[in-house]
Structures are given as C-alpha cells and as structure tokens.
Design a protein around this motif. Structure first.
Motif, PDB file in Angstrom:
ATOM      1  N   GLU A 107       0.831  -1.203   0.000  1.00  0.00           N
ATOM      2  CA  GLU A 107       0.000   0.000   0.000  1.00  0.00           C
ATOM      3  C   GLU A 107       0.870   1.260   0.000  1.00  0.00           C
ATOM      4  O   GLU A 107       0.422   2.350  -0.325  1.00  0.00           O
ATOM      5  CB  GLU A 107      -0.940  -0.037   1.221  1.00  0.00           C
ATOM      6  N   ASP A 108       2.158   1.104   0.329  1.00  0.00           N
ATOM      7  CA  ASP A 108       3.092   2.244   0.291  1.00  0.00           C
ATOM      8  C   ASP A 108       3.641   2.507  -1.111  1.00  0.00           C
ATOM      9  O   ASP A 108       4.474   3.376  -1.301  1.00  0.00           O
ATOM     10  CB  ASP A 108       4.252   2.015   1.268  1.00  0.00           C
ATOM     11  N   TRP A 129      -6.469  -9.431   2.379  1.00  0.00           N
ATOM     12  CA  TRP A 129      -7.339  -8.435   1.745  1.00  0.00           C
ATOM     13  C   TRP A 129      -8.735  -8.991   1.538  1.00  0.00           C
ATOM     14  O   TRP A 129      -9.725  -8.305   1.765  1.00  0.00           O
ATOM     15  CB  TRP A 129      -6.740  -7.973   0.409  1.00  0.00           C
ATOM     16  N   GLU A 140     -10.858  -6.758   4.055  1.00  0.00           N
ATOM     17  CA  GLU A 140     -11.225  -5.510   3.394  1.00  0.00           C
ATOM     18  C   GLU A 140     -12.318  -5.721   2.351  1.00  0.00           C
ATOM     19  O   GLU A 140     -13.210  -4.900   2.210  1.00  0.00           O
ATOM     20  CB  GLU A 140      -9.971  -4.909   2.734  1.00  0.00           C
ATOM     21  N   ASP A 193      -8.193   1.954  -9.573  1.00  0.00           N
ATOM     22  CA  ASP A 193      -7.487   1.937  -8.294  1.00  0.00           C
ATOM     23  C   ASP A 193      -6.814   0.583  -8.121  1.00  0.00           C
ATOM     24  O   ASP A 193      -7.267  -0.435  -8.666  1.00  0.00           O
ATOM     25  CB  ASP A 193      -8.475   2.184  -7.143  1.00  0.00           C
ATOM     26  N   PHE A 194      -5.726   0.568  -7.428  1.00  0.00           N
ATOM     27  CA  PHE A 194      -5.083  -0.688  -7.040  1.00  0.00           C
ATOM     28  C   PHE A 194      -4.305  -0.430  -5.758  1.00  0.00           C
ATOM     29  O   PHE A 194      -4.070   0.732  -5.392  1.00  0.00           O
ATOM     30  CB  PHE A 194      -4.171  -1.221  -8.158  1.00  0.00           C
ATOM     31  N   ILE A 195      -3.927  -1.485  -5.088  1.00  0.00           N
ATOM     32  CA  ILE A 195      -3.211  -1.340  -3.821  1.00  0.00           C
ATOM     33  C   ILE A 195      -1.891  -0.620  -4.079  1.00  0.00           C
ATOM     34  O   ILE A 195      -1.092  -1.066  -4.903  1.00  0.00           O
ATOM     35  CB  ILE A 195      -2.972  -2.717  -3.163  1.00  0.00           C
ATOM     36  N   GLY A 196      -1.694   0.484  -3.397  1.00  0.00           N
ATOM     37  CA  GLY A 196      -0.448   1.236  -3.530  1.00  0.00           C
ATOM     38  C   GLY A 196      -0.517   2.382  -4.503  1.00  0.00           C
ATOM     39  O   GLY A 196       0.412   3.180  -4.592  1.00  0.00           O
ATOM     40  N   LYS A 197      -1.617   2.490  -5.249  1.00  0.00           N
ATOM     41  CA  LYS A 197      -1.647   3.503  -6.311  1.00  0.00           C
ATOM     42  C   LYS A 197      -1.518   4.924  -5.759  1.00  0.00           C
ATOM     43  O   LYS A 197      -0.706   5.720  -6.246  1.00  0.00           O
ATOM     44  CB  LYS A 197      -2.956   3.395  -7.083  1.00  0.00           C
ATOM     45  N   ARG A 198      -2.301   5.205  -4.710  1.00  0.00           N
ATOM     46  CA  ARG A 198      -2.292   6.571  -4.194  1.00  0.00           C
ATOM     47  C   ARG A 198      -0.895   6.980  -3.711  1.00  0.00           C
ATOM     48  O   ARG A 198      -0.505   8.141  -3.806  1.00  0.00           O
ATOM     49  CB  ARG A 198      -3.323   6.676  -3.048  1.00  0.00           C
ATOM     50  N   SER A 199      -0.145   5.981  -3.236  1.00  0.00           N
ATOM     51  CA  SER A 199       1.188   6.296  -2.711  1.00  0.00           C
ATOM     52  C   SER A 199       2.143   6.738  -3.811  1.00  0.00           C
ATOM     53  O   SER A 199       3.141   7.401  -3.540  1.00  0.00           O
ATOM     54  CB  SER A 199       1.773   5.086  -1.973  1.00  0.00           C
ATOM     55  N   SER A 251       1.697   8.913  -5.916  1.00  0.00           N
ATOM     56  CA  SER A 251       1.659  10.362  -6.115  1.00  0.00           C
ATOM     57  C   SER A 251       1.926  11.114  -4.813  1.00  0.00           C
ATOM     58  O   SER A 251       1.672  12.307  -4.725  1.00  0.00           O
ATOM     59  CB  SER A 251       0.298  10.774  -6.701  1.00  0.00           C
ATOM     60  N   ARG A 252       2.420  10.403  -3.807  1.00  0.00           N
ATOM     61  CA  ARG A 252       2.875  11.118  -2.604  1.00  0.00           C
ATOM     62  C   ARG A 252       4.081  11.977  -2.968  1.00  0.00           C
ATOM     63  O   ARG A 252       4.799  11.698  -3.928  1.00  0.00           O
ATOM     64  CB  ARG A 252       3.270  10.141  -1.490  1.00  0.00           C
TER      65      ARG A 252
END
Ligand code: ZN
Lengths: 93, 1005
Positions: free
Chosen positions: B712-713, B749, B753, B893-899, B901-902
């Motif tokens: 997720e990171d 997961w 989740e 979306d996928f696990i880690g995607k948002r990270s 763009s950190r």
C-alpha cells in the motif's frame, strides 16, 4: 506466550498465529481524492495505545482466518476476540 | 581415599554402595544420594574453583541452585556439560568433573595476579576499557579473554536426544517442600488435574535439610505419605529433577526436566531423551519456591569455609557430612542458630555463635546455651584469616550501635567453618516473571511478592512466611483455593501440627565494617561469581549511577550463572544505604527467565536440521539434478540447481557455457519452485485489478500477463505472470521466495477488506512441475518430444497458454520467457515432472540441450533488463523507479496507487534503475558496490546509488550491471564511478538496462 481464542477454532497458543497490527483501519473508498496527509494517516499513523488495543490476528497455522482481538498492551490480557466486520464487544453503547 | 568428614550415621546417603568419580583428575568416591559437592566435602576437599575476575580460591557456599562458586565441567567429549553447580550434580559411576575456572591449575593460578592488581580492575573496568581509549582494550584483551573463560563448549555433535512436551493442567504447584506438598494434596483431592514440579531428586524441599516434626511424625515421613497419596491419584503428575525456568504470559510456564543426567552418559545409548522441555499452560499456579539464605558482607567473606548456615545444616542432615572439624556461626537472625546446633550434634566443635543482635529468640538461645556453645550478642565477624586450604580463624568484634564502626576487638577464634546467615530472600523470581512486582517488607528485610497479575499465588517461604506452621497453613489454603478457582471446589486437607519456635526478629546487617585483621585490601564480596564487592557498588554510586539496573550493568552484580541469587539483595541494600534510600525505594533488578541455565539441546529439542527445524523443499526433478552433478543454491526453503559444472569446470566457465548454449541452441531450466496460486470465482479479475498495477479486465482465456504487486506504500512487493484459464479462473505465479507472503497478503485483503468479493485461493506450488525450454531450438525440441499443439508463433503467440500433451503427458504449455529467448514453459502434474524432463532431455540430444541453473538464469534475465524483486528492488523502489510506468494503470485503483503520487514517491531524483557498462569490458563490478559521481572527491563522498545485479555476459562479450542511481533515467550516457573495497575506482557508463534484444524479436519468435 499468549493464548488466543480463534473465533472459529477456540483457544490456541500464540505460535499458531500471526500478528496483523491495529484493527478497524478501513481502506479509504477513493484514495485518489485524499490529500497526502489523509492518505498518510491511513497508511502510517497508528494509535499505539497503552491499554486496550483492537488488533488483527490471523490463525496462520490453523484455519488461516483473520479476526480481531482486544488486548491490553500493559497486562497482555486478552479481553475479547471477534470476527472481521464485527464491532468490538461493548462498543455499542 | 578416606571419607574423613562423613558422619557415621544419619543422612539420606546409602553407605553400602560406593560411587567412584574423578575431580580435576584425582579419584574420589561418594554414595548414592550424594552430590558432587557433598562427596568432595566428605573427603575433605575445600577448594572448588577460582573466581572470575580476581581468581581467588573459592569453596562451596551453598547446597543448591544458589551456589556461585563450585562450577564444574562434567563429563567428557560430546557428553560434556559446562558450568554445572557441584551442589546439584548427582554422582554416577565414572563421573568426571573439572573446575571450570582454575586455569592453569586450581592450586597455582596465573589469573590470581589480577587479585594483586585489583586496584586496576575496579567496577566498570570492562566498560571503561571498551569505551576509551581503544588502545587500552587492545592491550588487555588477550590476557582478559584467556583468563575469562567459564567452562568449555563441547566441540562434538551432541549424541543425546532432547524433546518437548506440552501440557495443560488445572493447578501447577512449583516446589515440593512442605508448602508445595500440602498445596498439591489440597488441590488434587478436589479431582483437579494437578502438576507438581520440583528441582531436586527427591521431594521434601527444606525437610531434606533440617529435622522437622509434622503432625507428630518425622518431616520426611509425612512428606512420603503425601507423595504416596498424590502418586495414587490419576490426575496428578509429579516432575522431579525439573525446574520451572520461566513464567510467561497467560499462565504459560516452561519446565526443564533433567531425565538422565544423574545416570551418566551410559544412558545415551538407551532410547529416550536426556532432557525435556515442558511447556505448561496452567489455569492456576501455586508458587512454593521457598527462600534462599543471604550471606553476610564482610572482609574475606569469600574464603573457602565460609558457608551459608542453611547449607551447613543441609550437608549435615541430608548428606551426613560435617564440613569441618570446628565451626562458628555468624548471624543476624534466629535461623543461624540451627547450624550451631547441627554442627554440635554432628560432633564438630562449635566455638561461638556471633549474633549482631542484642536479643536472640528464647528457644534457640536456650538450646544453644544447654549445649554449652558461647553466644556473643552485639558482636560481628569483621574479618577472617585463611591458610592454603581456606578458613583458619575469624575475628570477633563489638559493633557500634549504629552499625557503622567496630568498637572493640574481642579476639580471634580458630575454626574451619564459618556458617553465616544474613536472613532470607524469598524466591520471588517466578512471581516477578509473571508480571508481579515484589515489594520490600521492612520487618523481615526482604522482598516479598506483590499483587498477582496473573492467576498465581505464592505460599510459604517464597511469600515471606518462614515458619513451618505458617508454610503448611498457607500451602493448604493456596492449594484448595487454586483448585476451586480452576473449577474444582472440592479440595480439602487437614493441617498437621508443626512446632512453632519463639522467634526474635532479624536485625538487618548489610555490611560489616572492616576489622583488625583486614589488610589494606579490604574485599567484601556481594557477587562471588563476578567478584563484585561492596566498594564497587559505592564506586558506581559515586560515579553517578542511581538505578539498580544501571549499577548492575556497571558492576556486573548478578550477571553470573547464578543470576545473583545470593548477592543481589545485599547489593541493592548497600546501594540504598549509599544513596540514603530504603531498599524498597531502590527496588530489585528485573527477574528474567531462565531461573537456572538451560542447555541449548533442551531449547532445540528435536527441531534440528533439515527434517524438523528448517525443512528443505526439493522439486520433483531434484534427483536428476543431483545425478547431473549440479551445485545447489538455497532460495527460501528450496534447493535450486545453481549451475551444472562439467568435470573440472569452474563456476564461471559453466555459467558462460549454459548461457551461450541457451542463446545459440536450447537450454532447459527447472522452474518448479515459482509460487503458484490458483484463483477462482466470479470476482477473480476484479481482485486481480486491485492486486496488480495493470489492468486485467480484458485478459482473454488462454492469455498470460505480467504484473507488479505493490504494498500500500507503493513499493514493489512481488511480480510474476498470471494466466487466464477461464473468465473465472486464473493461475498466478509469484517469486519463489515470496509465494507464502503473497498468498497471505491476498487472503488478508479478501477476508478483512473485501469480504464481498467471491474469490477462492488455493496454493498449488507443489502440484505442478514446471520447466522452461528456451532458445532458438526450443520449439524443435518440443516437437521432437511430441506435442499435439501447433507450436508456430502465429498459432501459439508469445504470452499465451494452451493445454495439450508433451511426450504423451498432459500439460499446460505457456509462451513465457524470463530468458529473452523464444521459450516454452511446460507445466505437468508434479508426479510426471521427472518423466517429462527426461523426455525433453532425450528429445534435445541432437540440439545439445543444456540444463541451466539459477546463475545462468540471472545472467540471461539481466541481459534483458528483467528485474528480480528483492535483488534489484529493496522495498523502497516503485515501478516508476524501475522505468516501468507502462505497467501502471492510470484509470483504476489498485493497492499502492495513491502512494505513487505522494510527494516523496513523486519527486525527481529518486533512485532509478539503469544499466551500467564498465569502461573496461572485462571488469565485473561487485554487487552492492556504492556509486559516486567523481573518481576523486573529498570525504564524505555523496553516494548516488549502488549496483544491484552484475555479471559477465559471455553472449555480449562484456560485463553488464543493473544499478539504482539517483535520477539515473535522465543520465543516460553519463559516467559514474564505483569505489571498491580494495581502493580501486571503476568508471562505468550509464545505459539502458536492456542490453539484449530490446525489440523482443527473440521472445516473440
Ligand atoms: Zn482458527
């Protein structure tokens, strides 16, 4: 060594289980809409309580199911074990 | 060979039989019932060893687990065990024992020079020498290390077996003295499942060491009756020669049972285990662990012949040994008087009882007076004199009222034994390990158990109740109530009558001022094993240490194999006095498991080697690899062929040959170890979309796709090819080492989740044998072996899978390539794996088919720039860092995607994967080499990356490397420098990580 009550298998020794960290952290619905700070809060920040802690365990060398445990991080006493999706006992009121 | 000190009658030894043994090379004998210590004392031996730091001569102080001095190495060769306490070693025929700390000999010891140099070895010496200056340590190290040994580790494999047992009980009683026995009886009569564990060879505890009358009969007779009744009960288990070594969470206790040590190595040949580790989960625990007498702290209190008063009584009563011809008692409480009575009854000349108090208990005072033993009230023993064989005489002196000064010198008294009693320390170790906090009881000057945290209670002497009557009462109550709380309310026991003595209270005496006999080197020992003295504690306090935990570490107080059972309380009391506090305010150090040392054999049990400790996994084709002479590599638990050297062939030559054969004709790799997860269910592709960075919606049955799994990171966690078998059925492959973790990851997961997803996972890694046939002639080989599918590129394109038969064996055939060659991965039922492999080898003979191992596989994939997760990534690398943005979907979306763009993952100048070509093409960089921007630079030189993979490519004719370099993707063609350990600097050119066939023409062909 803790003795943990698997909701499916009953009381077993800790060595059959795998620890999974804090429970009840819900993955955000739309990660893309979150600020970096909100995402970091989900990703990194944990309560690290001194006292009763809701945490995830997996009966890895047993039924392989994940569940939740309320454990006192000072005395290591386990107050409850409950299934995923359930709220901790005593949290209704 | 005489037994000069053995009493003519009494004791629990069988004089009709002699047991012969050797101590430091000399012959001795003892009797059944003896310990090594009692047998040696019986024959007049007084010197048992040397102390650790000053190498002072030492004798036996105690009679059990508390013994700090008489440490011996028992047995020879593989059977040998170091650092056993002579007071606990039972004799057997042919036993050999050596002093562990007497180098070069007990009588003449070069280390004793430390004693004369003791001013140079104060507390904290080791710390100070370690810390500063460094050169000092270098100077002393040789001498100190040589002198510092405590016993020798056997160098041969242990031939004995050890095992473990798990047990559950309602009530666990620790200790089988009067308290434990009556507790067990009270509990067991309820029908509860009771275990009683006792460290000695015989039940009875203190009753073995002192005369007692219980309910009108001899104490041991009473104990025998209780034991008989307990043994007759079906739910009772009694473990003797067994020590509860640890008390852990949720009433989980470990027990070390010594099963055959008392029988000697002859037992090694018989089936069964030498020692056993019990792991006991008890509903309720009764601690009846007794108390250990404290020594008194005065100048020369370590002289051989100075013994605990209770130990003197034990040697007389239990072993029928008078430890000398003449004795004196030095005490601050009534219990010391018993040693005077016992010594006198044993025919020793008792010349004085020196009691620091002004009043003694009426009963003991009268008994001693009736025996004609002079008693000196208000007096102390400030110093002693010793000869070659230990204690010769003691000094008696009057103590000032405040206890700080010697008022008058009374004279010298000749004696061989000085029995000392400084009061009693309850054995609160297990209570403390259970989470309880011992608290100080002023009236008895000792720590007693505090509030129970777990389901345990202490009873008897370990709870500070030292009279027999109180022990019986508390034991009975504890046993009955423990059973009731475990669900067995019917326990009962009548409490037999025990004689109560009229006692006078103890007077704390933590340190005796030095007397007239003392020279200029006063040494009052606290910890005999580490030679920690009272002045060491005061030095530590002067140097600013306040916490007992720090003082312990600074002075080594309580660090020995006895863990400070004798000295810790005296030490903390002296610290308290120095700091102007009470012992209760200073508190104890933490009591940690194990209570007494446990052998490694016991800890390991049968969990040894490849069978039971770390099982080895072998593929179905393993035997073939072995026959072919493969060298193996461990990957996780798997054994994988690393390379297949021919006669006289070096590794590099073999790897080059395997690579060239694959590139020019055909090679074959056993790929069975790759993790395989069977994924089924209507939501399988939705789940894959969440797990992998790329899109899985449009993958058709019979097609394969490569994917990256991120944490997720946003960091790469695993990779592999997944094949669509049907719209609701996929087969995922994972890295060999990551298979179990990926399976757990996916299960987690799904369960926590996304429980609404209908997806079912099965690990099928071992179900399939997989071999990769790769190279320009791969297709021809499979055709030769016989295949019912059209293998041509148009009919069977790259990244597709078909079911069919190869060599008559049902197979899944996939066009997947990790080598960059035209390749076919054939999966068959593992039972058919070897048959298929052999069929392929036969079919490939005309093409010079070459089996290749993991090393050639690594070279081939590196030529193609394919990363290995865990080698070219390290948990801080994103797919973008690897230059693989193309695999990251922007839409879903996928696990880690948002990270990804950190701010940190999105920044420029992250470490990125590049290729490196050394400017000297033959030079192969070492993996892990640090990369910098300049050949010469001032230190500290900024590191800009490191080499993650590096090989010589025989096919390309030059070395190739993959590296992670800051901003590497924008530095193509630039130069970077590897600074190596040997001082050389190797320049390299940054290039694309794809060194071979960037257009994938080969893989697709
Ligand atoms: Zn379970």
């Amino acid at each position: 060594m803790l003795q943990i009550e698997c909701p499916w298998c009953g009381a077993r020794d800790q060595e059959e289980f795998q620890y999974g960290g804090e429970a009840h952290i819900v993955r955000p619905e739309n990660p893309d809409s979150l600020t970096d700070a909100h995402w970091a809060d989900y990703l990194f920040n944990r309560t690290n309580v001194k006292g009763v802690h809701a945490e995830q365990w997996c009966h890895a060398a047993g039924c392989r199911r994940w569940f939740n445990v309320l454990r006192d991080t000072m005395s290591y006493k386990i107050l409850a074990a409950y299934r995923p999706g359930e709220q901790p006992p005593g949290s209704e009121e | 060979m005489t037994s000069a000190r053995r009493l003519q009658s009494g004791g629990l030894v069988d004089r009709s039989r002699r047991i012969r043994f050797k101590f430091n090379g000399r012959d001795y004998f003892g009797h059944p019932g003896d310990t090594l210590a009692s047998a040696l004392l019986a024959q007049g031996v007084r010197l048992f060893g040397r102390s650790f730091k000053y190498h002072r001569r030492r004798g036996v102080v105690g009679a059990g687990a508390e013994e700090p001095n008489a440490l011996v190495q028992v047995g020879e060769g593989a059977y040998s065990t170091p650092n056993l306490k002579a007071t606990q070693v039972e004799l057997y025929d042919g036993l050999t024992a050596r002093t562990v700390n007497g180098w070069p000999s007990l009588a003449f010891d070069i280390g004793a020079i430390n004693n004369r140099l003791s001013r140079l070895l104060p507390a904290g010496f080791y710390y100070k020498t370690f810390m500063w200056p460094k050169s000092a340590w270098m100077r002393y190290e040789h001498h100190i290390r040589h002198a510092a040994g405590l016993g020798r580790t056997p160098s041969l494999p242990d031939p004995d077996q050890y095992d473990k047992r798990h047990a559950h009980c309602d009530v666990l009683v620790v200790g089988a003295g009067p308290t434990g026995l009556i507790a067990a009886l009270g509990a067991a009569r309820s029908g509860a499942r009771v275990m009683m564990v006792d460290e000695q060879s015989q039940l009875g505890g203190s009753l073995l060491s002192a005369p007692a009358v219980i309910g009108g009969q001899a104490g041991l007779d009473w104990a025998g009756e209780v034991e008989a009744e307990l043994r007759a009960l079906p739910e009772v288990t009694i473990l003797s020669r067994s020590t509860v070594t640890g008390y852990y969470d949720h009433n989980f206790l470990s027990v070390n049972e010594r099963r055959t040590d008392h029988l000697g190595p002859a037992q090694s040949d018989t089936p069964g285990s030498r020692e056993r580790l019990w792991r006991i989960r008890a509903k309720q625990v009764v601690l009846a662990t007794g108390a250990i007498e404290r020594p008194l702290v005065f100048d020369g209190n370590d002289t051989p012949g100075v013994m605990l008063a209770s130990a003197v009584s034990t040697y007389i009563h239990r072993y029928a040994v008078a430890p000398g011809r003449s004795g004196v008692v030095f005490t601050n409480n009534d219990s010391g008087y018993q040693a005077a009575i016992d010594m006198s009854n044993a025919g020793m000349e008792v010349r004085a009882v020196v009691d620091v108090r002004m009043t003694a208990g009426a009963d003991v005072a009268k008994t001693v007076a009736d025996m004609g033993i002079p008693v000196y009230l208000g007096y102390v023993v400030p110093s002693v004199q010793s000869g070659l064989q230990g204690l010769k005489r003691i000094e008696m002196a009057k103590l000032s009222a405040d206890g700080r000064a010697i008022l008058s010198h009374k004279g010298l008294v000749d004696c061989q034994v000085l029995a000392v009693s400084g009061g009693w320390s309850p054995v609160v170790h297990l209570h403390s390990q259970s989470g309880g906090r011992p608290c100080y009881r002023e009236s008895q000057a000792c720590f007693v158990p505090g509030t129970s945290v777990q389901d345990e209670r202490s009873a008897g002497a370990c709870a500070g109740s030292f009279s027999l009557a109180a022990c019986l009462q508390e034991g009975a109550d504890a046993g009955v109530s423990a059973a009731a709380q475990s669900g067995w309310p019917g326990g009962y026991v009548d409490i037999p009558v025990a004689v109560e003595r009229d006692e006078a209270p103890l007077q704390p005496l933590w340190e005796v001022p030095a007397g007239a006999l003392a020279g200029d080197r006063v040494k009052k020992f606290l910890d005999f094993q580490n030679d920690t003295t009272a002045s060491d504690i005061r030095l530590a306090a002067r140097e600013g240490y306040r916490s007992i935990e720090h003082v312990k570490r600074y002075t080594a107080l309580g660090f020995g194999t006895d863990q400070g059972k004798l000295g810790n309380i005296n030490g903390l009391a002296i610290l308290a006095e120095t700091l102007g506090k009470s012992p209760g305010e200073v508190g104890t150090t933490t009591f940690r498991p194990n209570y007494t040392p446990v052998t490694f054999g016991t800890v390991a049990g049968r969990a040894l080697g490849e069978q039971l400790f770390d099982p080895v996994r072998k593929t179905a084709i393993h035997a073939w690899h072995v026959r072919r002479g493969a060298m193996f590599e461990n990957v996780g638990q798997w054994k994988r062929p690393w390379f297949y050297p021919r006669e006289g062939e070096e590794m590099h030559a073999a790897v080059n040959r395997e690579c060239l054969a694959t590139r020019s004709s055909v090679g074959v790799l056993d790929a069975s170890t790759l993790g395989k997860i069977d994924i089924r269910g209507p939501d399988a592709s939705r789940f894959l979309n969440l797990l992998y960075t790329n899109n899985w919606d449009n993958l058709q049955p019979g097609r394969c796709r490569y994917g990256f799994m991120l944490g997720e990171d946003g960091m790469v966690m695993d990779d592999g090819v997944t094949t669509c078998i049907a719209s609701d059925h996929y087969l995922m492959t994972t890295t060999t080492g990551g298979a179990a973790a990926v399976m757990s990851w996916m299960e987690r997961w799904l369960q926590t989740e996304w429980p609404e997803l209908k997806v079912y996972l099965t690990s099928v890694t071992d179900h399939w044998s997989v071999m990769s046939v790769a190279g320009p002639n791969a297709r021809a080989v499979i055709k030769t072996a016989g295949c019912d599918r059209n293998l041509d590129a148009e009919a069977f394109p790259f990244m597709s899978m078909q079911s069919g038969e190869v060599a008559g064996i049902p197979a899944r055939i996939s066009r997947i390539s990790f080598s960059g060659e035209s390749a076919f991965e054939i999966s068959v039922d593992a039972n058919q794996g070897l048959a298929l492999w052999e069929a392929i080898m036969t079919a490939g003979r005309d093409y010079d088919i070459t089996p290749y191992g993991t090393e050639a596989m690594h070279v081939l994939r590196a030529e193609k720039g394919y990363v290995i997760v865990g080698q070219d990534t390290d948990g801080s690398v994103t797919p973008v860092d690897l230059g693989m943005d193309w695999i990251v979907s922007k839409k879903k979306d996928f696990i880690g995607k948002r990270s990804l763009s950190r701010s940190d993952t999105d920044r420029p100048n992250r470490k990125q994967l590049v290729g490196l070509k050394t400017q000297d093409p033959s030079r192969v960089l070492p993996e892990g080499a640090q990369l910098v921007n300049t050949p010469q630079a001032e230190r500290p030189v900024p590191m800009v990356g490191h080499v993650s993979s590096s090989y010589y490519s025989a096919h390309l004719g030059h070395s190739i490397a993959l590296a992670l370099v800051k901003g590497g993707l924008s530095r193509m063609g630039g130069t970077i420098y590897a600074h190596l350990m040997d001082g050389s600097v190797v320049p390299a050119t940054i290039c694309s990580p794809i060194f071979f066939d960037p257009e994938n023409e080969r893989t697709k062909s």
